[in-house]
Design an enzyme around this catalytic site. Sequence first.
Site, mmCIF file in Angstrom:
data_model
loop_
_atom_site.group_PDB
_atom_site.id
_atom_site.type_symbol
_atom_site.label_atom_id
_atom_site.label_comp_id
_atom_site.label_asym_id
_atom_site.label_seq_id
_atom_site.Cartn_x
_atom_site.Cartn_y
_atom_site.Cartn_z
ATOM 1 C CD GLU A 60 -2.934 1.726 0.302
ATOM 2 O OE1 GLU A 60 -3.395 0.718 0.505
ATOM 3 O OE2 GLU A 60 -2.585 2.774 -0.063
ATOM 4 C CG ASP A 70 -0.904 5.077 -1.032
ATOM 5 O OD1 ASP A 70 -1.524 4.220 -1.748
ATOM 6 O OD2 ASP A 70 -0.951 5.444 0.017
ATOM 7 C CB SER A 116 -4.873 2.052 -2.315
ATOM 8 O OG SER A 116 -5.457 1.587 -0.638
#
Length: 622
Positions: free
Chosen positions: A304, A308, A538
């Site tokens: 994750e 990002d 996400s």
Amino acid sequence: MPGASILFAAAIWAHAALAVPVARSAYAVKETHYVPRRWTLKGRAPKHQMLALQIGVKQGDFDALERNLYEISDPDHARYGQHLSHDEVNTLVKPTDEALDAVHEWLLSNGIGEFDYSQAKDWISVKISVEKAEELLATEYSVYVHQDGTEHSRTTEWSLPRHLHDHIDTIQPTTSFMRARTNDVGGERQLKKRDGPWPPADYQPPTDPAIARACSINGTTPECFKTLYKTKGYKQKVAGKNQIGFNNYLAEVPIRPDAALFLQKYEPSAVKGAYEYKFISIDGGPYHDGPSTPTELANGTDKEANLDVQTILGMTYPMPVTAYTTGGEPPQIPDEAAGDPPGNEPYLAWVTYALSQKKPPQVISTSYGDDEQTVPIAYAKRVCSSFAQLGARGVTLLFSSGDHGVGNAAGNDASACISNDGKNTTKFLPSFPASCPYVTTVGATQNFQPETAAYRPADSLGPDGALHAYYASGSGFSDYFPRPSYQDQAVKSYLKKIGSLHKGLYNTHGRGYPDIAAQGLYFQYFWNATNAVISGTSASTPLTAGILALVNDALISSGKPTLGFLNPWLYKKGYKGFTDILSGGNGGCNTTGFPLTEGWDPVTGFGTPIFPEIVKLAGGKC
Ligand SMILES: *[C@@H]1O[C@H](CO)[C@@H](O)[C@H](O)[C@H]1NC(C)=O
Ligand SMILES: *[C@@H]1O[C@H](CO)[C@@H](O)[C@H](O)[C@H]1NC(C)=O
Ligand SMILES: *[C@@H]1O[C@H](CO)[C@@H](O)[C@H](O)[C@H]1NC(C)=O
Ligand SMILES: *[C@@H]1O[C@H](CO)[C@@H](O)[C@H](O)[C@H]1NC(C)=O
Ligand SMILES: *[C@@H]1O[C@H](CO)[C@@H](O)[C@H](O)[C@H]1NC(C)=O
């Protein structure tokens, strides 16, 4: 700037400073909350276990804060863009002396004399044993085990002296059973390899040659996003004054060497960015500069965080980037006598830190969420009002809408969509903080011409030849937060179009989300020094954050205020700068979810950004 930062200012309350002692009153139940599914009772909590109780003291004038927020975010108001200062916000939300005195008197009379405060003194934190907390709150703590193995000491009901009911909104950890999760669905859930037709038969390649060159169903890249959303060629003018940040929870760390590999391959001009973003560690949030550690690799963490940071750097270099890492869960922090950390959900710890800063980044992206119903309502409301305070300071907060359509992460069947109301009512399950009306929530799309809502049935063949998990852009209506007036017209018009569809399964009076959307399927990224693809809201959320941060660059350099809290502007005029998404699937809870329509819908909101249009509508020049 690595290093732990101080969250609360400590203080010892001088007993002599108390004015008139407040009359004691009898205890009455303040809050009850059902234990959500997937948690089981193990036994009594150990008496000597330490708890860091967060006491949310009623804010002095949140209504005035909210009024200010809406005025300065309304493009037709004379005060549009006049964001409040740090001190102005603190003054509005600071509790009354009466409330603080009453809470202090209660704590002192229970032998608790050492407190930590948030800057506005609207949160008081005390470290006490389970035994003491049981006495203080006239309750009993038990150990509950989540099916993933995590244990927490919690209670289902607690009390306060009657005269404090109006002065204290919430105290946690008491009834909170939330489990924050990342909103990515990626390689980690691949089941097995399968041969089959690729690209999928229904995929239409782009007809615009520039988009066809830049964008591939085999994996999207910054080059694709820049072409599709028209930031390509934009030269930043005020990169130092303008900043972007993103949150990392659940022990996720954005890995510099992986970011360097990603940028080397997909955005070579930004490769230095991999070594320039700064870490801010809150509550012991982990960070390091090397590759993922063996434990991180074994646990599958950092995917994750990598998604990002790589997405943001690919879009925004050389803008300064801040990676916040907030600790607390999991793993638990081993100090404080093995205490139960307050960060059982990390949003409060993070937002309290952000509010303590004089100049937080103007855009901040968060790709994590909880089932709203597992978060006690009083606590959710206070955390959401903290987001309003950051909004009033001019910060644009983006949250991902979730990856399971109208359901939660437990799967796409009706058994995963059961209400925590004590009666097991089947219903759609909204996600928090996506459902908070003071943040901007981002859904996801796929394909390019036209873009459609992100939707993938279970066991879908992906570009890597592997089978991928079920995925539908998170969608819904809050059960906690009523519909804010800025979206009244848009939501009413949508509800009229769908008529009685799904009636009873969702709250027609709730805040609808998402507000906007962006690409969210098969992003190229690196993890463990390996190139793979990953999907989720996400992915769409940091991408949108990057584009809005570029809008701020154009606004600042045109002498205009930055976007701040986006929604009142978005629903009034900003929506014209977004491409309406008209088709694609949704799902969750063994239904087809909410349909897409012309105009706002709770699947892709107003659609995907068109950078130059947004800049123009906000009064800037590219
Ligand atoms: C995508 O990958 C397939 C092979 O899996 C290949 O045949 C196709 O040309 C690729 N498409 C693009 C646009 O790169
Ligand atoms: C990480 O990469 C190394 C080298 O390619 C590989 O041997 C290892 O299995 C990978 N670890 C995981 C958890 O994928
Ligand atoms: C990794 O998983 C192990 C076992 O589940 C757990 O004890 C440990 O805290 C985890 N570490 C991280 C960094 O998440
Ligand atoms: C899902 O819906 C299908 C078709 O409506 C039905 O046959 C099936 O039993 C449902 N499954 C669950 C778990 O509700
Ligand atoms: C709700 O479901 C839980 C878990 O399956 C079960 O233990 C409980 O008895 C159910 N409650 C009702 C009222 O059916």
